[in-house]
Design an enzyme around this catalytic site. Structure first.
Site, short mmCIF file in Angstrom:
data_model
loop_
_atom_site.label_atom_id
_atom_site.label_comp_id
_atom_site.label_asym_id
_atom_site.label_seq_id
_atom_site.Cartn_x
_atom_site.Cartn_y
_atom_site.Cartn_z
N TYR A 141 0.82 -1.23 0.00
CA TYR A 141 0.00 0.00 0.00
C TYR A 141 0.85 1.28 0.00
O TYR A 141 2.04 1.20 0.19
CB TYR A 141 -1.09 -0.03 1.07
CG TYR A 141 -0.80 -0.07 2.54
CD1 TYR A 141 0.42 0.23 3.10
CD2 TYR A 141 -1.84 -0.43 3.42
CE1 TYR A 141 0.60 0.21 4.47
CE2 TYR A 141 -1.66 -0.46 4.80
CZ TYR A 141 -0.43 -0.14 5.32
OH TYR A 141 -0.27 -0.17 6.65
N GLU A 142 0.22 2.38 -0.29
CA GLU A 142 0.94 3.65 -0.51
C GLU A 142 2.00 3.51 -1.60
O GLU A 142 3.06 4.13 -1.55
CB GLU A 142 1.57 4.17 0.79
CG GLU A 142 0.60 4.68 1.82
CD GLU A 142 -0.26 5.83 1.31
OE1 GLU A 142 0.19 6.55 0.43
OE2 GLU A 142 -1.40 5.96 1.78
N GLY A 143 1.71 2.72 -2.61
CA GLY A 143 2.65 2.51 -3.71
C GLY A 143 3.51 1.28 -3.45
O GLY A 143 4.26 1.23 -2.49
#
Lengths: 591, 591
Positions: A442-444
């Site tokens: 998550y968050e890239g």
């Protein structure tokens, strides 16, 4: 069940001795009061809250998980979460780093990063509820108008409400340009938001009375792709003019996900059914607005890697001390006991030192990066702000990408030290591994961080941040060139840094000739950069022990771990260099 | 939900083209009928059973788990497990490699290894029930007397009963010398077994009417430590003279563990309360007897790493083919679609090729090792049997230790390709990661495998197996020295193998001077050895494509993956070499 003790000595060492944070912070605008005494007091309080309130809910929260009631579309969080949030809000933690005129305490970001580590070690799942609020606050602060801030930001800062970031859709993950959620203007300057968002952390819960969703959506006249995305505020409850809650808005959770870990965190499918929304910032500029909060969010996820690794290390070290099994290779170390402890085994020490090198190196790197965000925001000198801003942009993908990947290794080794007992749920070690598995996603994803580092920060921005960082390392190496006690670190660091620069130049040329080379090298380049950055942090840590007032044993442990890092971890660069040099020819088409 | 298709083409390629198994097997004693036709027919049937019966129960079995009823001390396995076991038993799979006079089919071990891969890919948790039976069968076959074999072995071979191996106790894990379970002789030549065993796979279940436990315990006159351990048979039900079941014996499950993964496998605490037992083999020689089955068990756990990695790879490859997200770096590859698939991203291909290199390299290595066990058992030439035996002893810790560790990476990368969707339970990828986490722990942790390789197989046994293996690699390199198409593989393989030999000699000297050096180097030496062994398998695979009758695409994929392995995976040896050279000085005391 696992233990947790806030690692205040290590945090102080990193902050004050390694990074010289006190001198830096007190010289910033508004930083007069940000002395070591104040910071220490805050860290101690955060440590208590984490040890006493959050840590005890970690295993039980995982076992219980969140519960979704389909009929009422409500989420019940695990036992203890609501009370912990109440104490968190009452302690003013929700507004720790927010400006005073929004009700915050305007304390430095680096302190926020340090306290976030403590809270995340206590209970990562729980910590996601305030974390997402932080992102929403930043978005409202930077892009909202006064009315929006007054109405939506203040209650979050006060800890009465929480926020979310609604980006992902089933068909739009890493590629937000594909998103379909629509926003239709209405007569009264609001918008009707319609669409489905997935993977929304804290999208629905019972911790607070209201939730503010920040939602990416397309206006009717939006260009296709990522340039046609706008950002909207959607409040779970509509508000009366005085800001009190009115009727439910047309947004609700449709389901929560059953996940490998962070089971106490409600990951929601959110359905927007012509929900009332307010545009934040400019039309079609929503993605840019989102990206301004991305740095903070990515840094916080890097800290999650540190936080899980720290707690896993504490427990595996205790276990290695206490578990009696087999004898030392050179003869019994504890002949009066039925067996020696695991610490006598060099291979167990290898696993423990690997964890330590990752944990403490990561902590220094994350706090270093956070300190740069403070300089970026509040240095008196514009050139200093500019330089810090470049350093932050450059370091964020490393701090997020590498620290989260190393946390996979660190939590894995911690479990491994327990042997078969590590696989048993009640011993708690396997939860760290499961919880850690989300943070490279998550968050890239790591691949996204790698592309951001090499593609954007190095090639597009011409590596300005890298140059500053390398200059700083070179200056550090020169400063300590004659320090006999650091000889085994400074030489290798200088050499590795030089190679890093050379390799970057060669790579830039190759990518110019063939853009596919970027993708072929990016992840290995990310790791390579991360190992150099950690080497720098370990060299600084070793250099810092002479001045500190810690015990001899504390100092020796830092020197030992620095030596271990340089002799057994830094050489991983050799492998990544070979992979980078192999180029895209080594990654042929797969059908 | 994940898919599974038995990889018969890859299995056949490894068996026949790479390893030349048909020629080897048909030349062995009793091997006349072991032709490719026969083997293929067996593989196909195993594939069907796995695809149609086992694979569909994998996710549901994980979700449902095993249930323990405290009142009756019984375990209920997940839905479908019992029926699958019935079909397995009826198909004669339980006795596939057992001698015909025990009711088995006397087929080669290498075929057993191949079918085990298929079953474990279908459902690892389920496969543990027959796996433990296999260990028990080997113990009874090798160490039991005629009466014991007739009474206890035959029903297991027929699939009417299953077996267990009861070794671990709370205070005795890697160090079995610490075990306390007692065996007291009785008047009628039986023993009363009393004690508690933990982590007993298939210790209690509902698949068969009886369970035969092989239990390590101490006789009253036993010397302390590992030289005072004997092996006993304890049947869940006592038997009448005709072998039919009589009253319950005083052995029962006290609990089952809640684990990170393999949740369909019942991992039991077993309480022996003066249970009736029979001594197998000589008094105090139980550990040696256990070790004779260790090779088979460890090889099978290595195969678990392959099996999980294979299924994870199949699904991540499908996902990368089908998931549309972003565009290729050099411009849209599928301009008529909303986005390109993930396969256009070099970084995704890197993750897929890493998995492929691990999966197919591991398969070749495991089958190679299994084939050596057939040669060891049935070659007409005694020297050949002796050499194979040395090779097996040398390769087992590599096949177990390295393949299981690489399976952590492989399943992790497979999940990573799914992005956030990989973290969601219903997509099934996270189960592979959870299930895989046990295999570096049981049947000897990675540290134990490393110590076995370097301490016992290299130093104590003077590296006889290593010498044979290196000679074989050297001969292979010489044979292909002039093959232009293999130039980029043969040179590096020869160089790396030479370095391996040199490093081993240097290491042996250092260990002689300081035994602690063994522990400091062992795990890195294990990895180093594994990467060379896989390089050899990949070079053989590349050499084998010219003779095979597969499609051009199939052959190209093998050559591509071999090239990838040599350019991006084999260089990991550089890092391990640096770590080995760092020595025990890099692993100072931790307090």
């Amino acid at each position: 069940m696992t233990q947790y003790k806030a690692p205040l000595d290590d945090l102080r060492f990193a902050l004050y001795d390694v990074l010289g944070a006190e001198a830096t912070l007190t010289a910033l605008q508004g930083g007069d009061g940000h002395t070591r005494d104040l910071l220490d007091a805050v860290l101690e309080e955060a440590g208590k809250l984490s040890e006493q309130v959050l840590a005890p809910t970690n295993a039980s929260g995982d076992e219980e998980g969140c519960h979704f009631d389909k009929a009422t579309q409500t989420v019940t969080t695990p036992k203890g979460f609501k009370e912990a949030f109440r104490q968190f809000a009452e302690g003013g933690w929700a507004g720790l780093t927010m400006a005073e005129h929004f009700g915050g305490q305007a304390l430095p970001s680096v302190l926020g990063t340090a306290t976030t580590e403590l809270f995340q070690s206590g209970n990562l799942s729980w910590s996601l509820y305030p974390l997402l609020s932080e992102g929403a606050c930043h978005a409202l602060e930077l892009h909202g108008n006064d009315w929006q801030r007054e109405r939506f930001l203040k209650p979050i800062v006060e800890g009465r409400w929480t926020g979310t970031m609604c980006l992902t859709e089933p068909q739009a993950g890493s590629d937000l340009g594909l998103l379909k959620t629509r926003a239709e203007p209405t007569a009264n300057n609001t918008y009707k938001i319609t669409g489905t968002k997935i993977f929304i952390s804290a999208g629905e819960h019972d911790l607070t009375e209201n939730i503010i969703h920040l939602v990416l959506a397309r206006l009717p006249d939006a260009p296709a792709g990522s340039r046609g995305i706008s950002l909207f505020i959607v409040s779970k409850f509509k508000l009366n003019d005085d800001g009190s809650l009115a009727a439910r808005n047309a947004v609700a959770a449709g389901a929560i996900e059953h996940k490998m870990g962070i089971r106490g965190s409600a990951t929601c499918v959110m359905n927007f059914d012509a929900a009332e929304g307010y545009l934040i910032g400019q039309p079609h500029k929503g993605l840019a607005a989102m990206f301004t909060m991305m740095n903070a969010a990515r840094l916080a996820v890097g800290v999650q890697g540190l936080a899980l690794s720290e707690r896993a290390l504490q427990n595996s070290l205790n276990y290695a001390r206490e578990r009696l099994q087999s004898r030392a290779l050179s003869g019994a170390a504890f002949p009066d006991k039925p067996a020696d402890n695991l610490l006598v085994q060099p291979d167990v020490r290898r696993m423990l030192l690997t964890q330590r090198a990752i944990v403490e190196g990561s902590r220094a790197l994350l706090l270093y990066t956070a300190l740069q965000t403070d300089i970026e925001a509040r240095a008196t000198d514009e050139a200093a702000r500019k330089q810090a801003s470049e350093l932050v942009a450059f370091l964020i993908p490393i701090a997020k990408g590498v620290v989260t990947e190393l946390a996979q290794e660190s939590t894995k080794e911690a479990l491994q030290i327990y042997g078969g007992h590590g696989y048993i749920a009640e011993n708690g070690m396997e939860q760290f591994v499961r919880d850690a598995r989300i943070i490279t996603l998550y968050e890239g994803t790591t691949g996204i961080q790698a592309a951001d580092l090499l593609g954007r920060k190095i090639l597009q921005l011409q590596g300005v941040g890298l140059k500053y960082f390398m200059q700083e390392i070179a200056a550090f190496c020169q400063q300590h060139a004659k320090d006999e006690s650091l000889r085994s670190l400074i030489g290798p660091l200088a050499t590795a840094t030089k190679q890093w620069g050379d390799m970057t130049l060669q790579l830039a040329q190759r990518v110019q000739a063939n853009p596919e080379e970027l993708g072929a090298a990016a992840t290995d380049y990310l790791y390579y950069s991360g190992y150099i950055a950690l080497a720098y942090m370990w060299a600084r840590s070793a250099a810092a022990v002479s001045a500190g007032n810690q015990t001899a044993a504390f100092k020796q442990a830092k020197l030992d771990t620095a030596g271990f890092y340089f002799s057994r971890i830094l050489p991983r660069c050799l492998t990544h260099q070979a992979a980078i040099e192999a180029g895209v020819g080594s990654l042929p088409t797969i059908i």
